[in-house]
Design an enzyme around this catalytic site. Structure first.
Site, PDB file in Angstrom:
ATOM      1  N   ARG A   1       0.835  -1.202   0.000  1.00  0.00           N
ATOM      2  CA  ARG A   1       0.000   0.000   0.000  1.00  0.00           C
ATOM      3  C   ARG A   1       0.870   1.251   0.000  1.00  0.00           C
ATOM      4  O   ARG A   1       1.931   1.299   0.614  1.00  0.00           O
ATOM      5  CB  ARG A   1      -0.920   0.020   1.232  1.00  0.00           C
TER       6      ARG A   1
ATOM      7  N   GLY B   1      -7.132   7.611  -2.186  1.00  0.00           N
ATOM      8  CA  GLY B   1      -7.557   7.114  -3.477  1.00  0.00           C
ATOM      9  C   GLY B   1      -6.714   7.563  -4.647  1.00  0.00           C
ATOM     10  O   GLY B   1      -6.951   7.150  -5.788  1.00  0.00           O
TER      11      GLY B   1
ATOM     12  N   MET C   1      -3.331   7.129  -5.033  1.00  0.00           N
ATOM     13  CA  MET C   1      -2.229   6.225  -5.374  1.00  0.00           C
ATOM     14  C   MET C   1      -2.681   4.782  -5.165  1.00  0.00           C
ATOM     15  O   MET C   1      -3.808   4.517  -4.783  1.00  0.00           O
ATOM     16  CB  MET C   1      -0.994   6.576  -4.560  1.00  0.00           C
TER      17      MET C   1
ATOM     18  N   ARG D   1      -5.216   7.956  10.963  1.00  0.00           N
ATOM     19  CA  ARG D   1      -4.669   9.248  10.560  1.00  0.00           C
ATOM     20  C   ARG D   1      -5.558  10.331  11.145  1.00  0.00           C
ATOM     21  O   ARG D   1      -6.713  10.069  11.505  1.00  0.00           O
ATOM     22  CB  ARG D   1      -4.614   9.370   9.036  1.00  0.00           C
TER      23      ARG D   1
ATOM     24  N   HIS E   1     -10.472  43.556 -12.299  1.00  0.00           N
ATOM     25  CA  HIS E   1     -11.258  44.626 -11.666  1.00  0.00           C
ATOM     26  C   HIS E   1     -12.504  44.062 -10.992  1.00  0.00           C
ATOM     27  O   HIS E   1     -12.810  44.367  -9.838  1.00  0.00           O
ATOM     28  CB  HIS E   1     -11.641  45.685 -12.704  1.00  0.00           C
TER      29      HIS E   1
END
Length: 915
Positions: A108, A117, A119, A352, A468
């Site tokens: 992994r 999601g 890699m 995590r 502007h």
């Protein structure tokens, strides 16, 4: 980088001596994210905490960098992997892929920052035609073994060998159709055996090779595939969007497999220690019986709420709840957890710090302070200015389905609905009649200001985030979408054509989303922001959910205000904006653009000034403008009583105050053809031609106007001084500062300053009032920054105009480049983010730092600020704190964001890195 980094790594050769490339889970910890990636560091941390983590090891990000830069893995990597694999096999009592009782592993990815999601992952490595039989015998479940094998071939084929994933999905669907079932769990062992045969045939046909039967070859190829996935298009796009550096690389985690697809007493799930949507504590997550981890995120089958696990497997549920509490207390934050249950045994596969909504971020930060887990400084690191901005702007009701017809640049957040109008006059007229309108233009100019004020929002087909329309809209807190190039705006025919050929006529309802850049046909209902109501003083903390959010925001803002060193001022041009800015927490005005005071009903006076042929005519025009300017300043100083107000003298080219050359030419031609009087129009046209410049932004503007048009700047200085004197006479406390724009050399400033000092002295003598009016300059040209030491001799303050400074440093026309080639530059990685959006530290930032240091070397008490759009940008605020500026100035609606980020910058040394 990590403490293990060897200087030879920088050479990026395939042979790197003395560098450790592989770490067992028992060797790392959560502070080694640079080296082990987030996933590897957290797996190591959980292992050290004694939590049930399947054994494994992590290949470092350094190995990935060597591989990506050289095209080959480090020479020592294979031996290190072999050594750790031997240790893993000894610990597990089985060999990778052995025929009778195989060890299987997952491979992994795991970068420093979470890229969910983006890699690659491959599960069940080690299965082959032989070992699948051993797995079946070991598990006592033939169906499970063949299900795991078909998963491996499917993931490996797609991820490692580049086979189109749909081919496997189609084969799986055919297998279910043949069996007349709807979910893959209803396929039996015999069905899965046939599916494996089909999958291997697909691999052979599409990849031109057989599915590898050697387990070590499977693992090595999967490791390389994970390395390669760092540079896939989707990963690069995600990093650009999230502003993650491209040179970090990914770690690779090799973990012994545990199986959630072993039957009803097994499963996999995702859990959160708090609700990532609201921040509330409770049991949040999803669980899926008889499944592997990818099934949950892929949405192949419907999950059940995590709370139902208590009924399904109470022992595992209770253990999971205890572990979740342990992890939240240890990480002192919301944790996102992946877990698998294998026949009643709970395993932790990942944790995590979890992503959360903006509202949840504020609630959780204050909750953790109350629980004593973090202090105020750390709480400030748990929220961002971008999150606060999300909370401030009204939004469209997401449940309403309305046709989207275009998309532009999200220039000023918010949600606006109104009738399309195509000129400023109509916008004002319809607005005064009670109509809500959206001003639609190809681009806007100062002449559109009245219409912009009247409109609910602005939509342009040209321009970018600092055009502007964008700058003025943000200043007013007005929703704006710029650069929607796919929309054809025809202002003469008063219509807009959208893709597909549909025509939006004037008066048709449209909706624009300034947070996403989306444009809709028809009305999309909006939901107001309670956070803005709080800043406006119209909402206070109470009992409902919105009140809880307001209370959390209130507390975080109080933390920030106590911590910050940078003061925050507003860019405001009138009393109304000034008062709003003050309610939002502004500590003064850092930029009052006087050109906006010259428009509207004063247009004729300005035209007379420009057309003046004699000194007498010019003086008469200035004399008429003086009391009007003075009135403006009296109102502004009153609104900001006791706080500094920096007034910038006239800056834009004079042609901007005259009619458009094409329209004027048509009017003159028509008048001549009809033999109608047109003397004034003809004089205007002659003036337009006389003032025409190829590049007006680098022409007659700023200080140059004050030097070549006698009396212009002295009129403005006199108006400022007389207004200050009037406020003092009324017992007010005006703190006016006069800013000279576009100075490139100290001599320009000295001449203007001498005239200004003389005017102020005259007003002091006439009114008997002592006026302390600071005079300074805007640093917006590279030469000004490079000669700042000289300029500081004549300036009491510098205000960095980073919009123009960015434009002149880069050689970009900010009204054009964002729509023309910035997209390509972002896609190619030349920019991580537009330099008009976030300060370019290396180029523009270096000039700001140099000028600040040189200026203070000449004048130690020199006041330093910034008034460009970067003053309200979160990342830029941190830079301005670092280089020692005294204040930032930004649009009123960005003031809370700047206050928050100034507090975060001041407490950064005690905060953690949370992305």
């Amino acid at each position: 980088m990590s403490e293990n980094k060897d200087p030879q790594v920088a050479e990026r050769g395939t042979s790197v001596e003395g560098v450790k490339f592989v770490y067992d889970f028992t060797e790392g910890n959560k502070d080694l994210k640079d080296l082990l990636g987030g996933k590897g560091a957290n797996l190591a941390e959980m292992t050290n905490l004694g939590l049930p983590v399947p054994p494994g090891f992590t290949i470092t990000t350094e190995a990935c960098k060597v591989y990506l830069d050289s095209g080959a893995e480090p020479a020592a990597l294979r031996d290190e992997v072999s050594a750790h694999l031997d240790a893993l096999e000894a610990k597990m009592g089985k060999k990778l892929g052995q025929a009778d009782d195989p060890l299987l592993v997952s491979v992994r990815s795991g970068a420093k920052f979470s890229m969910p999601g983006m890699m690659d992952t491959v599960l069940n490595i080690g299965l082959s035609d032989k070992s699948v039989q051993g797995l079946a015998a070991q598990a006592g479940d033939e169906r499970f073994a063949w299900d795991s094998y078909r998963r491996l071939i499917q993931m490996f084929g797609k991820t490692v060998l580049g086979v189109e994933g749909d081919l496997f999905e189609e084969a799986l669907e055919k297998a279910k159709d043949a069996k007349k079932v709807t979910v893959d769990t209803e396929l039996e062992a015999a069905d899965l055996k046939k599916l494996v045969t089909r999958f291997k045939r697909i691999v052979k046909t599409e990849a031109g090779r057989d599915f590898p039967q050697d387990p070590r070859e499977q693992m090595d190829l999967a490791i390389h595939a994970v390395f390669d996935s760092w540079n896939t298009d989707r990963a690069k796009l995600y990093r650009r969007q999230e502003r993650i550096p491209h040179d970090l690389g990914t770690a690779v985690n090799v973990c012994s497999m545990v199986f959630g697809n072993l039957g009803p007493d097994s499963g996999t799930g995702v859990a959160f220690t708090r609700d990532p949507a609201s921040g509330h504590q409770g049991v949040y997550g999803d669980y899926l019986q008889n499944a592997q981890g990818e099934d949950v995120v892929a949405g192949i089958r419907n999950t059940v709420p995590l709370a139902e696990l208590e009924t399904i497997d109470k022992k595992s549920y209770d253990q999971l709840m205890q572990i979740m509490e342990t992890l939240e207390n240890h990480y002192k934050d919301l944790c996102d957890i992946e877990f698998t249950i294998e026949r009643g045994q709970l395993w932790m596969l990942q944790t995590r710090v979890g992503k959360r909504t903006a509202g949840a971020a504020f609630r959780i930060a204050t909750q953790l302070v109350d629980q004593g887990l973090i202090d105020e400084a750390e709480a400030l690191q748990r929220v961002t200015g971008a999150q606060l901005a999300q909370l401030m702007f009204p939004r469209f009701d997401e449940h309403t389905k309305v046709a989207q017809v275009g998309r532009g640049i999200a220039a000023s957040p918010g949600a606006a609905v109104g009738k399309a109008v195509f000129d400023s006059y109509t916008a004002v007229k319809w607005s005064r009649s009670g109509e809500k309108v959206i001003l639609v233009r190809r681009e806007t100019n100062p002449d559109d200001l009245d219409g912009m004020i009247a409109a609910e929002g602005i939509l342009t087909s040209r321009g970018g985030k600092t055009s502007h329309a964008a700058v003025v809209a943000r200043g007013m807190g007005k929703t704006c979408v710029c650069g929607a190039e796919e929309l054809e705006v025809d202002t003469k025919r008063r219509r807009m054509t959208v893709p597909g050929g549909h025509v939006v006529e004037e008066g048709d309802l449209i909706s624009i989303d300034g947070s996403s850049g989306k444009v809709y046909l028809g009305e999309v209902p909006v939901v107001p922001s309670p956070v803005v109501e709080y800043f406006e003083g119209r909402m206070h903390a109470g009992a409902n959910d919105a009140d809880e959010l307001v209370e959390a925001v209130h507390r975080i803002m109080a933390f920030a205000d106590r911590k910050r060193r940078l003061r925050v001022r507003a860019n405001a041009d009138n009393a109304e904006d000034a008062m709003r800015a003050r309610r939002f927490g502004a500590q003064g005005i850092g930029l009052c653009r006087t050109e906006h005071m010259f428009l509207g009903d004063r247009r004729e006076l300005v035209e007379r000034l420009i057309l003046a042929d004699t000194e007498t005519e010019r003086e008469e025009s200035l004399k008429e403008l003086l009391p009007l300017q003075k009135k403006d300043f009296v109102e502004l100083f009153s609104a900001m009583d006791g706080l500094p107000v920096t007034v910038r003298l006239l800056d834009p080219p004079l042609h901007e105050f005259l009619p458009d050359i094409t329209e004027l030419s048509v009017r003159v031609a028509l008048a001549e053809s009809r033999q109608e009087p047109h003397e004034n129009e003809l004089r205007l046209l002659q003036a337009v031609h006389r003032l025409h410049e190829q590049n007006p932004m680098l022409g007659l503007r700023g200080v140059r106007l004050g030097l070549v048009i006698p009396g212009l700047f002295t009129m403005q200085v006199r108006a400022i001084a007389e207004a200050a004197a009037e406020r003092k006479a009324a017992k007010g406390d005006p703190r006016a500062e006069i800013m000279i724009p576009l100075v490139g050399t100290v001599q320009e400033l000295e001449i203007v300053r001498e005239e200004a000092d003389q005017v102020v002295a005259e007003v002091e003598a006439a009114t008997g009032t002592e006026l302390k009016l600071a005079i300074g300059t805007m640093i917006e040209l590279p030469r000004a920054a490079l000669t700042a030491g000289q300029i500081a001799e004549a300036a009491e303050f510098f205000s960095f105009g980073t919009n123009d400074l960015t434009q002149t440093v880069w050689g970009f026309s900010r009204d054009d480049v964002e729509a023309s080639f910035f997209t390509a530059y972002l896609e190619k990685g030349i920019f991580g983010v537009s330099p008009f959006e976030t300060i370019d530290r290396d180029g523009v930032g270096s000039l700001v730092k140099l000028a600040a240091e040189a200026g203070r070397a000449t004048r130690p008490d020199l006041k330093l600020g910034v008034c460009g759009e970067h003053g309200g940008d979160p990342e830029s605020v941190h830079f301005f704190h670092e280089v020692g500026l005294d204040y930032v100035s930004c649009s009123p609606f960005r003031i809370p964001v700047a206050r928050l980020e100034a507090g975060r910058a001041a407490s950064q040394s005690t905060g953690s890195d949370h992305r």
